[in-house]
Design a protein around this motif. Structure first.
Motif, mmCIF file in Angstrom:
data_model
loop_
_atom_site.group_PDB
_atom_site.id
_atom_site.type_symbol
_atom_site.label_atom_id
_atom_site.label_comp_id
_atom_site.label_asym_id
_atom_site.label_seq_id
_atom_site.Cartn_x
_atom_site.Cartn_y
_atom_site.Cartn_z
ATOM 1 N N GLU A 204 0.830 -1.203 0.000
ATOM 2 C CA GLU A 204 0.000 0.000 0.000
ATOM 3 C C GLU A 204 0.871 1.262 0.000
ATOM 4 O OE1 GLU A 204 -3.328 -0.116 -0.236
ATOM 5 O OE2 GLU A 204 -3.144 -2.292 -0.355
ATOM 6 N N LYS A 205 0.354 2.338 -0.589
ATOM 7 C CA LYS A 205 1.098 3.586 -0.691
ATOM 8 C C LYS A 205 1.465 4.143 0.683
ATOM 9 C CE LYS A 205 0.885 8.289 -2.534
ATOM 10 N NZ LYS A 205 0.050 9.306 -3.253
ATOM 11 N N ASN A 206 0.498 4.124 1.611
ATOM 12 C CA ASN A 206 0.776 4.664 2.946
ATOM 13 C C ASN A 206 1.839 3.837 3.675
ATOM 14 O OD1 ASN A 206 -1.113 2.496 3.138
ATOM 15 N ND2 ASN A 206 -1.636 3.141 5.221
ATOM 16 N N GLU A 207 1.854 2.525 3.423
ATOM 17 C CA GLU A 207 2.855 1.668 4.036
ATOM 18 C C GLU A 207 4.241 1.965 3.469
ATOM 19 O OE1 GLU A 207 0.037 -2.245 4.945
ATOM 20 O OE2 GLU A 207 1.199 -2.120 3.095
ATOM 21 N N GLY A 208 4.301 2.165 2.157
ATOM 22 C CA GLY A 208 5.571 2.484 1.513
ATOM 23 C C GLY A 208 6.149 3.791 2.019
ATOM 24 N N GLU A 209 5.284 4.800 2.165
ATOM 25 C CA GLU A 209 5.743 6.102 2.678
ATOM 26 C C GLU A 209 6.219 5.988 4.121
ATOM 27 O OE1 GLU A 209 2.411 8.624 2.046
ATOM 28 O OE2 GLU A 209 2.847 8.957 -0.103
ATOM 29 N N PHE A 210 5.523 5.186 4.905
ATOM 30 C CA PHE A 210 5.915 4.988 6.298
ATOM 31 C C PHE A 210 7.287 4.307 6.376
ATOM 32 C CE2 PHE A 210 5.861 2.540 10.298
ATOM 33 C CZ PHE A 210 5.624 3.570 11.199
ATOM 34 N N LEU A 211 7.496 3.294 5.538
ATOM 35 C CA LEU A 211 8.792 2.623 5.514
ATOM 36 C C LEU A 211 9.902 3.586 5.117
ATOM 37 C CD1 LEU A 211 7.816 -0.772 3.812
ATOM 38 C CD2 LEU A 211 8.518 -0.453 6.186
ATOM 39 N N TRP A 212 9.681 4.353 4.071
ATOM 40 C CA TRP A 212 10.699 5.287 3.595
ATOM 41 C C TRP A 212 11.059 6.317 4.660
ATOM 42 C CZ3 TRP A 212 14.299 5.428 0.178
ATOM 43 C CH2 TRP A 212 14.184 4.753 -1.043
ATOM 44 N N ASN A 213 10.063 6.860 5.309
ATOM 45 C CA ASN A 213 10.279 7.997 6.203
ATOM 46 C C ASN A 213 10.705 7.619 7.618
ATOM 47 O OD1 ASN A 213 9.592 9.884 4.191
ATOM 48 N ND2 ASN A 213 7.413 9.620 4.619
ATOM 49 N N TYR A 214 10.355 6.404 8.063
ATOM 50 C CA TYR A 214 10.591 6.094 9.472
ATOM 51 C C TYR A 214 11.327 4.777 9.726
ATOM 52 C CZ TYR A 214 7.272 9.865 9.925
ATOM 53 O OH TYR A 214 6.658 11.088 9.811
ATOM 54 N N ILE A 215 11.347 3.882 8.783
ATOM 55 C CA ILE A 215 11.987 2.581 9.019
ATOM 56 C C ILE A 215 13.280 2.445 8.234
ATOM 57 C CG2 ILE A 215 11.674 0.086 9.015
ATOM 58 C CD1 ILE A 215 9.783 1.623 10.904
ATOM 59 N N TRP A 216 13.239 2.757 6.944
ATOM 60 C CA TRP A 216 14.440 2.625 6.114
ATOM 61 C C TRP A 216 15.408 3.787 6.291
ATOM 62 C CZ3 TRP A 216 11.393 1.366 0.986
ATOM 63 C CH2 TRP A 216 10.819 0.100 1.115
ATOM 64 N N LYS A 217 14.926 4.896 6.835
ATOM 65 C CA LYS A 217 15.778 6.081 6.966
ATOM 66 C C LYS A 217 16.883 5.852 8.005
ATOM 67 C CE LYS A 217 14.002 10.274 7.036
ATOM 68 N NZ LYS A 217 13.314 11.502 7.523
ATOM 69 N N ASN A 218 18.122 6.184 7.625
ATOM 70 C CA ASN A 218 19.261 6.092 8.534
ATOM 71 C C ASN A 218 19.305 7.364 9.379
ATOM 72 O OD1 ASN A 218 21.712 5.881 9.838
ATOM 73 N ND2 ASN A 218 22.860 5.304 8.028
ATOM 74 N N LYS A 219 18.801 7.297 10.594
ATOM 75 C CA LYS A 219 18.641 8.488 11.421
ATOM 76 C C LYS A 219 19.969 9.077 11.893
ATOM 77 C CE LYS A 219 15.649 7.122 14.577
ATOM 78 N NZ LYS A 219 14.587 7.223 15.601
ATOM 79 N N THR A 220 21.060 8.339 11.751
ATOM 80 C CA THR A 220 22.352 8.882 12.175
ATOM 81 C C THR A 220 22.804 10.028 11.277
ATOM 82 O OG1 THR A 220 23.673 7.360 10.836
ATOM 83 C CG2 THR A 220 23.073 6.631 13.048
ATOM 84 N N LEU A 221 22.264 10.092 10.056
ATOM 85 C CA LEU A 221 22.702 11.146 9.132
ATOM 86 C C LEU A 221 21.578 11.760 8.309
ATOM 87 C CD1 LEU A 221 22.755 9.595 6.138
ATOM 88 C CD2 LEU A 221 24.805 8.608 7.100
ATOM 89 N N ALA A 222 20.422 11.103 8.268
ATOM 90 C CA ALA A 222 19.302 11.611 7.470
ATOM 91 C C ALA A 222 18.269 12.331 8.326
ATOM 92 C CB ALA A 222 18.637 10.470 6.703
ATOM 93 N N ASP A 223 18.439 12.337 9.632
ATOM 94 C CA ASP A 223 17.563 13.054 10.557
ATOM 95 C C ASP A 223 18.406 14.027 11.375
ATOM 96 O OD1 ASP A 223 14.991 12.353 10.094
ATOM 97 O OD2 ASP A 223 14.780 10.992 11.780
ATOM 98 N N THR A 224 17.846 15.197 11.635
ATOM 99 C CA THR A 224 18.536 16.136 12.521
ATOM 100 C C THR A 224 17.809 16.197 13.859
ATOM 101 O OG1 THR A 224 17.263 18.032 11.684
ATOM 102 C CG2 THR A 224 19.356 17.528 10.581
ATOM 103 N N TYR A 225 18.537 16.589 14.909
ATOM 104 C CA TYR A 225 17.951 16.672 16.247
ATOM 105 C C TYR A 225 18.650 17.775 17.026
ATOM 106 C CZ TYR A 225 22.097 14.616 18.457
ATOM 107 O OH TYR A 225 23.377 14.403 18.932
ATOM 108 N N GLU A 226 18.022 18.213 18.101
ATOM 109 C CA GLU A 226 18.653 19.192 18.981
ATOM 110 C C GLU A 226 19.611 18.452 19.903
ATOM 111 O OE1 GLU A 226 15.877 21.671 21.003
ATOM 112 O OE2 GLU A 226 14.806 22.260 19.185
ATOM 113 N N PRO A 227 20.906 18.766 19.878
ATOM 114 C CA PRO A 227 21.883 17.980 20.644
ATOM 115 C C PRO A 227 21.843 18.222 22.146
ATOM 116 C CG PRO A 227 22.970 19.831 19.583
ATOM 117 C CD PRO A 227 21.554 19.828 19.087
ATOM 118 N N GLY A 228 21.230 19.313 22.574
ATOM 119 C CA GLY A 228 21.194 19.580 24.016
ATOM 120 C C GLY A 228 22.582 19.814 24.584
ATOM 121 N N SER A 229 22.789 19.357 25.818
ATOM 122 C CA SER A 229 24.006 19.708 26.548
ATOM 123 C C SER A 229 25.274 19.051 26.026
ATOM 124 C CB SER A 229 23.831 19.376 28.035
ATOM 125 O OG SER A 229 22.861 20.216 28.614
#
Length: 755
Positions: free
Chosen positions: A295-320
């Motif tokens: 399904e299209k919604n499943e594919g988008e969910f996989l791309w955006n939240y499961i297959w994405k390498n969060k170490t470099l494809a996501d940004t975050y606030e580093p805090g202290s």
């Protein structure tokens, strides 16, 4: 007479002109065919008179730094038919359809429908057929002398380690094209070039000169050797997985291990993850019964939240954790040193701007900069940032690489996101890692620069590229981007970061490792946007994806907790960053939830690498002595007690209701078991087939002494990890265990300082 000759001459002229016109038309047509349509017709004739058999290249393998296979190609086969040839040769289509259906487990009617399409020269029957099945089909074709069925080898990608390093390796599609990770980024090296077999055919498409085939050799793909070490990757994966589970990190987390001397990535983990052998399968948490994978919604969910390498494809606030960078700038510019006098008094950039306070306002008062960093006091860094100034501060951030992508050999990398025109308030909150975002990879790269004496290195995850014979085609060498701060500044800062872990005032006590001097900084950032507060189950629900386990949120805010460290501090060979996204517990700070995972990674990795431990006096006091349990069976109780006493072991005596038995019949733990001093051995004075069991008590929040007593009181032993209060135990409460068993208990530091 003259009239007759005139008519004859007229006819001759007409015929001559007609012949000239026809000849001109033929010449024009010939020229048109030769010049204008020549290449197209030549190609069409070649296609009609020849048959091309494509030979798929073998896709190159992907290895870890030690040659361990991470991605390989195994032979599979594609089965196709030429209906046109089968029709012309009058083959029995019913027999062919029936046999193909039987061997390949494909619907017979579908096959028959394709065979009846007699104008077609190619119809696909099935892909990804294994070798045994293809051999069975070949045997039948040879036996029945059937023509028009083709079996072409088509390598299939296989990932032996499953989920391990999935985001680094990535996966391929049905055509063996890289879709994510190294498979995508290094596709031009891995893919190779297909070969061909060209042979002449007659009007029926049958070979006319079988011994006169032209072969264009296939070029197999090159191999890619990663800097990843599978053992270290596994250590890091296990530590992060355990932390996510223990601290209920709703959105998973990331972990990176980097060699600061070379810029090589030794481990990179992003959670949630997936199995690249079946990337479209239901991710952990989604209801597998309702998941279709197409399904299209499943594919988008996989791309955006499961297959994405969060170490470099996501940004975050580093805090202290970012206070380390602010400290480096202040020390390098001579604005502060470890003994500088500072304070944590409430600070406002302007009269009407928001207050910047410590966790408990004005708690520490006047202190040294060293203590300000140990205690992670926000006002100390907000005030320092104003002395540094906007231009200098953000200039250093650019020098540390936060505005740029690192250039690592992985796709979809992001760069830091900052205010385009920062004001003084932006500067103040940025000094302690708030209201801007960076990637975990950018932060670990900056920490590595501090660890190695000030050189910003380009991170690499590809070590080398080799051909099929193992010859090196390309090799990545350490690459210095620029020098960012002096070695003296780095040495001063490393000493400060060491205190954060070792000093009672520091927030990083849970990163302490016996025998290895760990330096590092804790971080806890609170998100600001409402959309960023969503947990993965909420995101899934919005995408109309069924989730199996609803989340009972303990906190109304979403926090990102982290710890960045290096070890051994006198000559760092590792930099480690662990980030937990949305820990769903009350104590959600980086020092509580992320530091223990970093300690585990450093402890096990340095031990694996053979780095010698240097024990301090504190270490020696914390290391309990261990003894081998002696064999005391067939001894009388007095002698057994004496033998156990020599090993500093106590005992529980079980008479079985008969006090007349004087000799030990059996014991638990058995002889040869390693126990820590002051542990207990159960001695059975009677023969029993069913050993005595006891219930494991709840050890939550107990001190080491309290937990030890609670276990000893019921006849169980303890293995202590860490100090402070108990946060987890290896055996669940109320589970029955044999008396004398050892229960492993993890303790955390009692530090309660906010990051």
């Amino acid at each position: 007479m003259k009239n007759s000759n005139f008519i004859k001459k007229g006819r001759a002229v007409f015929v001559l002109f007609l012949f000239a016109a026809i000849l001109s038309a033929l010449i024009f047509r010939f020229g048109w065919l030769q010049i204008v349509e020549g290449e197209e017709l030549k190609s069409a004739a070649f296609s009609q008179q020849t048959r091309n058999t494509f030979i798929s290249p073998r896709r190159g393998d992907i290895y870890d730094r030690n040659g361990k296979e991470l991605a390989v190609s195994i032979p599979y086969y594609t089965i196709s038919v030429c209906p046109e040839n089968i029709y012309k040769l009058r083959e029995d289509t019913g027999l062919i359809a029936s046999k193909l259906s039987e061997i390949l487990k494909v619907d017979e009617n579908e096959i028959l429908k394709k065979l009846k399409n007699t104008a077609s020269q190619y119809q696909l029957i099935k892909r990804k057929v294994d070798k045994d099945t293809s051999e069975g089909l070949k045997s039948w074709i040879k036996d029945k002398k059937i023509q028009g069925i083709y079996i072409d080898e088509e390598p299939k990608r296989f990932y032996p380690a499953g989920n391990l390093a999935a985001h680094v390796i990535g996966f391929t599609d049905f055509e063996n094209n890289g879709i994510t990770g190294i498979e995508k980024m290094m596709d031009k090296y891995l893919k190779g070039k297909p070969g061909k077999i060209l042979s002449e055919v007659d009007a029926d498409g049958q070979g006319v000169m079988p011994n006169d085939e032209k072969v264009i050799d296939v070029k197999d793909g090159s191999n890619v050797v990663l800097s990843i070490d599978e053992v270290i990757q596994n250590i890091t994966d296990n530590a992060l997985t355990e932390a996510i589970k223990q601290y209920k990190a709703v959105n998973g987390g990331t972990a990176i291990v980097m060699d600061p001397r070379t810029g090589e990535i030794l481990a990179m983990v992003s959670k949630p993850d997936y199995d690249p052998n079946k990337p479209n399968a239901a991710p952990v948490g989604a209801d597998p019964k309702k998941w279709k994978g197409s399904e299209k919604n499943e594919g988008e969910f996989l791309w955006n939240y499961i297959w994405k390498n969060k170490t470099l494809a996501d940004t975050y606030e580093p805090g202290s954790t970012f206070k380390t960078i602010t400290s480096a700038i202040g020390i390098e510019e001579g604005l502060v040193n470890p003994d500088s006098t500072v304070n944590d008094f409430t600070f406002r950039v302007t009269k009407n701007s928001p207050k910047i306070d410590c966790h408990i306002p004005n708690r520490h008062g006047v202190e040294t900069f060293r203590l300000g960093l140990y205690r992670s006091c926000n006002p100390v860094f907000a005030k320092l940032s104003q002395d540094i100034g906007i231009d200098r501060f953000y200039g250093y951030l650019k020098a540390f690489g936060f505005y740029d992508k690192t250039g690592i050999e992985l796709p979809e990398e992001m760069s830091g996101i900052f205010q385009p025109k920062p004001a003084k308030l932006d500067l103040a909150v940025a000094s302690f890692g708030q209201r801007f975002t960076i990637t975990p990879l950018q932060l670990i790269t900056a920490y590595s620069a501090i660890a190695n004496g000030g050189k910003l290195l380009k991170p690499h995850i590809v070590k080398e590229i080799t051909d099929q014979d193992g010859n090196i085609i390309e090799r990545n060498e350490p690459e210095v981007v620029r020098n960012v701060v002096s070695k003296q500044t780095c040495d001063t800062l490393k000493d400060l970061l060491l205190g954060i872990v070792n000093d009672p005032n520091g927030t990083g006590g849970n990163a302490y490792v016996k025998g290895y001097a760990v330096a590092g900084k804790t971080g806890t950032a609170e998100t600001t946007k409402t959309t960023n507060r969503l947990g993965l189950p909420d995101i899934a629900a919005n995408a109309k994806i069924a989730w199996t386990t609803p989340i009972d949120y303990k906190n109304t805010e979403r926090y990102v907790a982290s710890f960045a460290g290096m070890a051994p501090v006198d000559n760092p060979v590792l930099c480690v960053l662990v980030v937990l996204d949305y820990p769903n517990i009350v104590e959600h700070t980086g020092g509580i939830v992320a530091a223990p995972a970093v300690a585990k990674i450093i402890d096990e990795t340095l031990d694996y690498l053979g780095v010698d431990r240097k024990y301090t006096e504190r270490d020696k006091k914390l290391i309990p002595k261990e003894f081998t349990v002696p064999d005391v069976t067939n001894m009388d109780i007095e002698k057994a007690a004496d033998e156990l006493g020599k090993c500093k072991l106590g005992f529980f005596k079980e008479n079985g209701g008969d006090n007349k038995n004087l000799k030990v019949v059996s014991q638990y733990p058995k002889p040869g078991t390693i126990l820590r001093e002051n542990s207990y051995v159960t001695l059975y004075m009677y023969k029993t087939e069913k050993p005595i069991t006891v219930k494991v008590p709840d050890l939550s929040n107990k001190t080491v002494l309290e937990a030890t007593k609670a276990l000893n009181d019921v006849g169980l032993n303890i293995r202590v990890n860490g100090d402070g209060t108990a946060i987890s135990q290896s055996v669940l409460t109320d589970k029955e265990m044999q008396k004398g068993s050892e229960i492993e208990v993890n303790f955390k530091s009692n530090v309660q300082i906010e990051d």
